[in-house]
Design a protein around this motif. Sequence first.
Motif, PDB file in Angstrom:
ATOM      1  N   UNK A 150       0.854  -1.177   0.000  1.00  0.00           N
ATOM      2  CA  UNK A 150       0.000   0.000   0.000  1.00  0.00           C
ATOM      3  C   UNK A 150       0.901   1.241   0.000  1.00  0.00           C
ATOM      4  N   UNK A 151       0.368   2.332  -0.518  1.00  0.00           N
ATOM      5  CA  UNK A 151       1.118   3.585  -0.546  1.00  0.00           C
ATOM      6  C   UNK A 151       0.617   4.494   0.580  1.00  0.00           C
ATOM      7  N   UNK A 152       1.547   4.946   1.408  1.00  0.00           N
ATOM      8  CA  UNK A 152       1.207   5.815   2.540  1.00  0.00           C
ATOM      9  C   UNK A 152       1.554   7.260   2.211  1.00  0.00           C
ATOM     10  N   UNK A 153       0.563   8.034   1.854  1.00  0.00           N
ATOM     11  CA  UNK A 153       0.801   9.405   1.385  1.00  0.00           C
ATOM     12  C   UNK A 153       1.332  10.311   2.493  1.00  0.00           C
ATOM     13  N   UNK A 154       1.142   9.902   3.753  1.00  0.00           N
ATOM     14  CA  UNK A 154       1.677  10.685   4.871  1.00  0.00           C
ATOM     15  C   UNK A 154       3.179  10.966   4.677  1.00  0.00           C
ATOM     16  N   UNK A 155       3.880   9.986   4.123  1.00  0.00           N
ATOM     17  CA  UNK A 155       5.333  10.136   3.958  1.00  0.00           C
ATOM     18  C   UNK A 155       5.683  11.304   3.043  1.00  0.00           C
ATOM     19  N   UNK A 156       4.826  11.577   2.071  1.00  0.00           N
ATOM     20  CA  UNK A 156       5.167  12.562   1.044  1.00  0.00           C
ATOM     21  C   UNK A 156       4.416  13.882   1.178  1.00  0.00           C
ATOM     22  N   UNK A 157       3.525  13.992   2.146  1.00  0.00           N
ATOM     23  CA  UNK A 157       2.753  15.236   2.274  1.00  0.00           C
ATOM     24  C   UNK A 157       3.674  16.365   2.732  1.00  0.00           C
ATOM     25  N   UNK A 168      -3.187   0.580  14.641  1.00  0.00           N
ATOM     26  CA  UNK A 168      -2.830   1.844  15.320  1.00  0.00           C
ATOM     27  C   UNK A 168      -1.484   2.334  14.784  1.00  0.00           C
ATOM     28  N   UNK A 169      -0.549   1.401  14.586  1.00  0.00           N
ATOM     29  CA  UNK A 169       0.755   1.780  14.004  1.00  0.00           C
ATOM     30  C   UNK A 169       0.587   2.361  12.611  1.00  0.00           C
ATOM     31  N   UNK A 170      -0.257   1.702  11.808  1.00  0.00           N
ATOM     32  CA  UNK A 170      -0.479   2.201  10.444  1.00  0.00           C
ATOM     33  C   UNK A 170      -1.118   3.590  10.476  1.00  0.00           C
ATOM     34  N   UNK A 171      -1.937   3.829  11.476  1.00  0.00           N
ATOM     35  CA  UNK A 171      -2.642   5.111  11.574  1.00  0.00           C
ATOM     36  C   UNK A 171      -1.662   6.282  11.680  1.00  0.00           C
ATOM     37  N   UNK A 172      -0.497   6.042  12.272  1.00  0.00           N
ATOM     38  CA  UNK A 172       0.467   7.129  12.484  1.00  0.00           C
ATOM     39  C   UNK A 172       1.777   6.922  11.710  1.00  0.00           C
ATOM     40  N   UNK A 173       1.816   5.888  10.874  1.00  0.00           N
ATOM     41  CA  UNK A 173       3.070   5.556  10.191  1.00  0.00           C
ATOM     42  C   UNK A 173       3.512   6.650   9.224  1.00  0.00           C
ATOM     43  N   UNK A 174       4.826   6.830   9.108  1.00  0.00           N
ATOM     44  CA  UNK A 174       5.396   7.742   8.119  1.00  0.00           C
ATOM     45  C   UNK A 174       6.188   6.973   7.056  1.00  0.00           C
ATOM     46  N   UNK A 175       6.111   5.661   7.089  1.00  0.00           N
ATOM     47  CA  UNK A 175       6.754   4.849   6.040  1.00  0.00           C
ATOM     48  C   UNK A 175       6.056   5.108   4.711  1.00  0.00           C
ATOM     49  N   UNK A 176       6.807   5.199   3.635  1.00  0.00           N
ATOM     50  CA  UNK A 176       6.197   5.503   2.333  1.00  0.00           C
ATOM     51  C   UNK A 176       5.370   4.323   1.803  1.00  0.00           C
ATOM     52  N   UNK A 177       5.847   3.106   2.040  1.00  0.00           N
ATOM     53  CA  UNK A 177       5.118   1.916   1.567  1.00  0.00           C
ATOM     54  C   UNK A 177       4.982   0.922   2.702  1.00  0.00           C
ATOM     55  N   UNK A 178       3.853   0.283   2.782  1.00  0.00           N
ATOM     56  CA  UNK A 178       3.617  -0.719   3.815  1.00  0.00           C
ATOM     57  C   UNK A 178       3.206  -2.011   3.114  1.00  0.00           C
ATOM     58  N   UNK A 179       3.911  -3.076   3.447  1.00  0.00           N
ATOM     59  CA  UNK A 179       3.688  -4.335   2.724  1.00  0.00           C
ATOM     60  C   UNK A 179       2.300  -4.907   3.042  1.00  0.00           C
ATOM     61  N   UNK A 180       1.649  -5.411   1.998  1.00  0.00           N
ATOM     62  CA  UNK A 180       0.360  -6.078   2.163  1.00  0.00           C
ATOM     63  C   UNK A 180       0.645  -7.525   2.554  1.00  0.00           C
ATOM     64  N   UNK A 181       0.170  -7.965   3.731  1.00  0.00           N
ATOM     65  CA  UNK A 181       0.477  -9.346   4.145  1.00  0.00           C
ATOM     66  C   UNK A 181       0.016 -10.350   3.088  1.00  0.00           C
ATOM     67  N   UNK A 182       0.761 -11.430   2.948  1.00  0.00           N
ATOM     68  CA  UNK A 182       0.446 -12.452   1.946  1.00  0.00           C
ATOM     69  C   UNK A 182      -0.966 -13.006   2.156  1.00  0.00           C
ATOM     70  N   UNK A 233       6.209  13.997  -6.601  1.00  0.00           N
ATOM     71  CA  UNK A 233       7.588  13.500  -6.726  1.00  0.00           C
ATOM     72  C   UNK A 233       8.095  13.471  -8.156  1.00  0.00           C
ATOM     73  N   UNK A 234       7.199  13.427  -9.135  1.00  0.00           N
ATOM     74  CA  UNK A 234       7.669  13.283 -10.508  1.00  0.00           C
ATOM     75  C   UNK A 234       7.212  14.425 -11.413  1.00  0.00           C
ATOM     76  N   UNK A 235       6.697  15.478 -10.797  1.00  0.00           N
ATOM     77  CA  UNK A 235       6.348  16.653 -11.582  1.00  0.00           C
ATOM     78  C   UNK A 235       5.169  16.482 -12.525  1.00  0.00           C
ATOM     79  N   UNK A 236       4.341  15.457 -12.310  1.00  0.00           N
ATOM     80  CA  UNK A 236       3.124  15.326 -13.118  1.00  0.00           C
ATOM     81  C   UNK A 236       2.149  16.439 -12.732  1.00  0.00           C
ATOM     82  N   UNK A 237       1.197  16.712 -13.607  1.00  0.00           N
ATOM     83  CA  UNK A 237       0.288  17.848 -13.383  1.00  0.00           C
ATOM     84  C   UNK A 237      -1.179  17.415 -13.388  1.00  0.00           C
TER      85      UNK A 237
END
Lengths: 453, 453
Positions: free
Chosen positions: A18-25, A55-69, A283-287
């Motif tokens: 999953x992508x965690x937008x918190x990391x890039x805001x 709860x950890x995910x709620x406050x995480x600043x990691x950019x990506x979080x692995x989806x459990x298998x 991050x990539x200058x898209x518009x």
Amino acid sequence: MSKTKKFILNENEMPTHWYNIMADMPNKPLPPLHPGTKQPVGPQDLAPLFPMELIKQEVSMEQYIEIPEEVRDIYRLWRPSPLYRAFQLEKALDTPAKIYYKYEGGSYAGSHKPNTAIPQAYYNYKEGVKKITTETGAGQWGSALSYACHHFGMQCQVYMVKISYEQKPYRKFLMNTWGAEVIASPSMLTNAGRQILAKDPNSPGSLGIAISEAVEVAAMNDDTKYSLGSVLNHVLLHQTIIGEESLKQMAMAGDYPDVVLGCFGGGSNFAGISFSFIRENLLKGKKTRIVAVEPASCPKLTRGVFQYDFGDTVGMTPLIPMYTLGHDWIPASIHAGGLRYHGAGAIVSQLLKDKLIEAVSVRQLKTFEAGVLFARTEGIIPAPESSHAIAAAIHEANLAKEEGKQRTILINLSGNGIIDLPSFDKYLNGGLEDYVISDDEIAASTSKLEKLI
Amino acid sequence: MSKTKKFILNENEMPTHWYNIMADMPNKPLPPLHPGTKQPVGPQDLAPLFPMELIKQEVSMEQYIEIPEEVRDIYRLWRPSPLYRAFQLEKALDTPAKIYYKYEGGSYAGSHKPNTAIPQAYYNYKEGVKKITTETGAGQWGSALSYACHHFGMQCQVYMVKISYEQKPYRKFLMNTWGAEVIASPSMLTNAGRQILAKDPNSPGSLGIAISEAVEVAAMNDDTKYSLGSVLNHVLLHQTIIGEESLKQMAMAGDYPDVVLGCFGGGSNFAGISFSFIRENLLKGKKTRIVAVEPASCPKLTRGVFQYDFGDTVGMTPLIPMYTLGHDWIPASIHAGGLRYHGAGAIVSQLLKDKLIEAVSVRQLKTFEAGVLFARTEGIIPAPESSHAIAAAIHEANLAKEEGKQRTILINLSGNGIIDLPSFDKYLNGGLEDYVISDDEIAASTSKLEKLI
């Protein structure tokens, strides 16, 4: 020679994170506050209701979080979901615009809700939870969670707003078929329900009351937790698989969206389709323009205030920094029940404040007009909620035609409307209306909020 | 490491031809007879009701018939359809058997019916037809045809059995949303309807009456034709795309079925999944068992007689050589409305007579038990009709377990059961029953048939 209509990923191309937008805001959301102390809430405040991993995910600043298998394995019952080019709709509109729709209505529950129901059930199961309580209005969220709980061998107790329980029985049947216990709320099973019924034995219920009952049961029982289907950061996080897939599929189509549209209730399907494209902008200058589409009758993003407010009607939850119409404001009875929510989640509110997204509103009749056109061209009956995104896409396509310009539009078709067919019938027979909200009404509701920002 | 759940073909791998089993049958079906003269019917007898291209397909001996590009283009809205390996169901059954299901419930109408609705509408449109009439019971077929007609710019008039029109409104709403005119049958619009209403103003209607009304309107109007959703050869032909795709998908899975199962009403979804595998048996020496699964309450294949009989209740259609319970025999009110038909089409009847296929019957409660287990494992709510095939697959899987043998099972999951959720509710609350048919009842009905074979 026909052009490709559907862009389908193989199972092994399904995103693993999953992508965690918190990391890039650029500006992070303000913290949620304890309703009593008005101090930032900590993990210990949330622990009675949620498993620690969420709860950890709620406050995480990691950019990506692995989806459990184990989660990916269930996702694969309906994911990767298809991305369609809406050739038939484009033709009917006679537009130079290209319209793509990501279709989440093919999931077991007919909407995007399982994307978070499955991981929420999984993390609860991993931490030994035996039972999950939740609230539901028309039943989209409750049905998604019912199957998820059954899969992991947990009980599921759904407090369903009584008026919906009585008037919209199909999703109750769906939840029962998946083994969940569905209780009309207010009920005699909780203090909250008993208090309401003591005052008004004929109370039709509300989402706020149902939340109170579900939270009470979870808080009072050690082996029981509570689950929410939108608004919170971890819920939005789980939905980002929609956008991560869409990016790959747009590349398959050899295209890239100029505008991304999602309907807006608490924010989860909108976040799902859009956060990955916001990342590409940052991050990539898209518009790409990112547009949330809300009902004109519940205009928190376009006409609400940015302030700390409660997530529920009765004021039991933490205070969240949000665009809001006031937590005790009751939205009109539009048929897009999933969009009848007074506030927006913290992340989306911050993104709007920072002008990284836009918001527009659409009136009810316009959304059904769009929904019927979509059904008659693309074949799929869209959910009334998703029809808001379709209406906005049609507006964009018509603008492109007027301007004689190419434009690539991507929408999230977050659910199908089969169970909502009575609403279409009502529309086709002239039985629906628009709701107009006055500035005074909004001011009266929002002026009651404590000024904490 | 996860194993693949879904086998999905690309759009360019979609079959370009339907398979016509007539070409390969060792014994061809006897010809249909004119109801008056008892002589074989010719194209001129059918021309008032059907376009010439469909009449040609009805009697064609070509092994493959090309699917027009315009039809393939619409097929691609939902085709190729997915083939799933039912890992969750296998696990719940603790069986060594492998269970695959071809899923046709993802089409716009939620069933396999669009596979023939689209080409039927197309050939009518090509021959200048302005309006198509048809009958429908619960509305599966009528809804499939409604979108098809709208797509090709034709009117669609659906005579819907009045009791279903009143009690099962969702598919009526669906037909209206796609722009069709839905009329409760019996109606005052036709002689047939007026006659019935003169005798019984409160008639609840029947499929037989609805057919009479739809046929009358088509026969009386030059620009109007009639369309049927099962039984006839050309209808079964159009459904063979299901089996043609399944063959490719089983190859993707590196597997081949020991047994193929489809539920059985008039024969169209069963033909769809099975004819391609019968061809492999006939021409390539494969030994796959092909099993039709019918309701125990409507046992034409397992307990009916092989005789010429009418396709409708009142005796207006040609006489068809079929396994039948008698054209005026009224099946019990089981919830699998699509299987409540007194006879089997000519091709399937001949295949059964020649022992190229088998037939079994399943009681109603067993089918709902199977449907609920399927919903709780695979997530998809199956149509009550399709639940017959699931019940038979579970029986085969349990046999494999008892015998300690491997077995590969393929079923056609012909539709989803979202609109049938009230039936599941009734089952879960103990409100459904089994219907037992006595030998005397069957003998009384079939003994009235004229002995023409």
